[in-house]
Design an enzyme around this catalytic site. Sequence first.
Site, PDB file in Angstrom:
ATOM      1  N   ASP A   1      -2.238   0.733   8.327  1.00 47.44           N
ATOM      2  CA  ASP A   1      -0.924   1.052   7.880  1.00 47.44           C
ATOM      3  C   ASP A   1       0.139   0.600   8.939  1.00 47.44           C
ATOM      4  OD1 ASP A   1      -2.038   2.311   5.879  1.00 47.44           O
ATOM      5  OD2 ASP A   1      -2.962   3.937   6.963  1.00 47.44           O
TER       6      ASP A   1
ATOM      7  N   ASN B   1       0.648  -1.888   0.186  1.00 44.22           N
ATOM      8  CA  ASN B   1      -0.559   0.122   0.027  1.00 44.22           C
ATOM      9  C   ASN B   1       0.767   1.202  -0.215  1.00 44.22           C
ATOM     10  OD1 ASN B   1      -2.521   1.334   0.271  1.00 44.22           O
ATOM     11  ND2 ASN B   1      -1.708   1.654   3.028  1.00 44.22           N
TER      12      ASN B   1
ATOM     13  N   GLU C   1      -3.538  -4.954  10.991  1.00 42.85           N
ATOM     14  CA  GLU C   1      -3.694  -3.676  11.289  1.00 42.85           C
ATOM     15  C   GLU C   1      -3.343  -2.546  10.211  1.00 42.85           C
ATOM     16  OE1 GLU C   1      -3.887  -3.053  14.675  1.00 42.85           O
ATOM     17  OE2 GLU C   1      -3.983  -5.465  14.242  1.00 42.85           O
TER      18      GLU C   1
ATOM     19  N   HIS D   1       1.065   5.022   1.567  1.00 41.53           N
ATOM     20  CA  HIS D   1       0.472   6.225   2.055  1.00 41.53           C
ATOM     21  C   HIS D   1       0.724   6.963   2.072  1.00 41.53           C
ATOM     22  CE1 HIS D   1      -2.228   6.878   5.713  1.00 41.53           C
ATOM     23  NE2 HIS D   1      -1.320   7.070   6.418  1.00 41.53           N
TER      24      HIS D   1
ATOM     25  N   SER E   1       4.619   7.221   2.347  1.00 40.60           N
ATOM     26  CA  SER E   1       5.892   5.259   2.573  1.00 40.60           C
ATOM     27  C   SER E   1       4.759   4.014   1.881  1.00 40.60           C
ATOM     28  CB  SER E   1       5.535   5.156   4.398  1.00 40.60           C
ATOM     29  OG  SER E   1       5.781   6.416   4.869  1.00 40.60           O
TER      30      SER E   1
HETATM   31  C1  GAR Z   1      -2.540   9.089  -2.629  1.00 42.75           C
HETATM   32  O1  GAR Z   1      -2.641  10.365  -2.158  1.00 42.75           O
HETATM   33  C2  GAR Z   1      -2.683   7.603  -1.513  1.00 42.75           C
HETATM   34  O2  GAR Z   1      -1.625   8.416  -1.656  1.00 42.75           O
HETATM   35  C3  GAR Z   1      -3.533   8.255  -0.897  1.00 42.75           C
HETATM   36  O3  GAR Z   1      -4.664   8.481  -1.495  1.00 42.75           O
HETATM   37  C4  GAR Z   1      -4.662   8.785  -2.269  1.00 42.75           C
HETATM   38  C5  GAR Z   1      -5.246   7.740  -3.725  1.00 42.75           C
HETATM   39  O4  GAR Z   1      -4.820   8.960  -5.262  1.00 42.75           O
HETATM   40  N1  GAR Z   1      -3.591   6.742  -0.056  1.00 42.75           N
HETATM   41  C6  GAR Z   1      -4.057   6.713   1.474  1.00 42.75           C
HETATM   42  O5  GAR Z   1      -4.731   7.673   1.816  1.00 42.75           O
HETATM   43  C7  GAR Z   1      -4.330   5.210   1.840  1.00 42.75           C
HETATM   44  N2  GAR Z   1      -4.577   4.769   3.315  1.00 42.75           N
HETATM   45  P1  GAR Z   1      -5.048   8.175  -6.583  1.00 42.75           P
HETATM   46  O6  GAR Z   1      -6.075   7.556  -6.625  1.00 42.75           O
HETATM   47  O7  GAR Z   1      -4.661   9.655  -7.338  1.00 42.75           O
HETATM   48  O8  GAR Z   1      -3.004   7.498  -6.713  1.00 42.75           O
END
Ligand code: GAR
Length: 338
Positions: free
Chosen positions: A164, A126, A162, A128, A155
């Site tokens: 993230d 993932n 759990e 984050h 990251s």
């Molecule tokens: C990204 O910033 C990613 O890091 C975040 O969602 C966005 C998706 O953007 N993910 C999270 O917050 C997961 N916990 P995208 O659809 O343009 O790739």
Amino acid sequence: MARRKLGVVKAIGAAHIMADKAKIAVLISGRGSNMAALLYASKLPDCPYEITLVASNNPHAKGLELAKAEGVETFAHDHKGMNREEHDMIMHDAVIKSGADYIILAGYMRILSDAFVQKWVDKMLNIHPSLLPKYKGLHTHKRAIEAGDDYAGCSVHLVTTELDDGEVLGQTKVKILPDDDADSLAERIIYAEHQLYPATIAAYVTRHQNPDWILDQVRKRALALEETLERPSFGTPAWRVGNEKSGKYFAYFSHRHFGENGISVFVKTSGSDEQEALLDADPELYFLPKFYGKSGWIAVRLDHDSTDWDHIEAMLAKSWRIVAPKRLTKLIDIANEF
Ligand code: GAR
């Protein structure tokens, strides 16, 4: 032991072996800009992964249109009105059907059921938007600014049950500017995400061919055995059992050492019968080390992408047992009786 077919791709002095490209399924919920970054990185020569599927819990996710237009298979199934595990299973089935070995979450805004996560241990990554372990969950940019941090960032981590919380595989720091708000910071962090994610995935799916990673795997298993220490031999890592003076070697790491190609570990066998049986059983996995073969050692290849590490662990333990002092093996025999 099932192993992916090896393809010899080039020979520069020594034989290099490289597996087929890793197959990844990318799960998105919205815009899909990380998915786009992964997709365009996958078109570069030498990219070690290919995308077999872009899937979403949101049939209207923007990223699906792009993936489709680029000729990537897509799948969508709305989660609304469904129980979490049921929906996860539908996504799981679609991913399996596409032939993917890895799941890459790229803005997939769903909490995953434990059952789903457990099916993809060490195979689901993932991204984050924070410097984990800081700011798990939502509103990461705002929280970093409000905390007065100098840096925010992103990251890539392995997914565990759990939120993230899995091992961090890569991170990029992004400076927080004095007039940043959550949106302006997010806009810069996304550039960092687009660089970090493809590079981290590439390193992760090829870790099986990375000599440092392979050495770490051997080292931690060798040193987990009783009374062992690492002492280099002819300039390569090797492990002994017993005390400082009278200890004996039970494993040698060979990365083009001892006149051999490739990466392997040499372990002791009980003698020529066992050596022959191993060579017969799997000539792709075992070979007789040039300088050590006559004294009962066997080389086990470690540079293919599906090394069975439980098997290597068992071979190290067996080798340890053959050379360990009686006072140590006796204790183990007694423990095994109970
Ligand atoms: C990204 O910033 C990613 O890091 C975040 O969602 C966005 C998706 O953007 N993910 C999270 O917050 C997961 N916990 P995208 O659809 O343009 O790739």
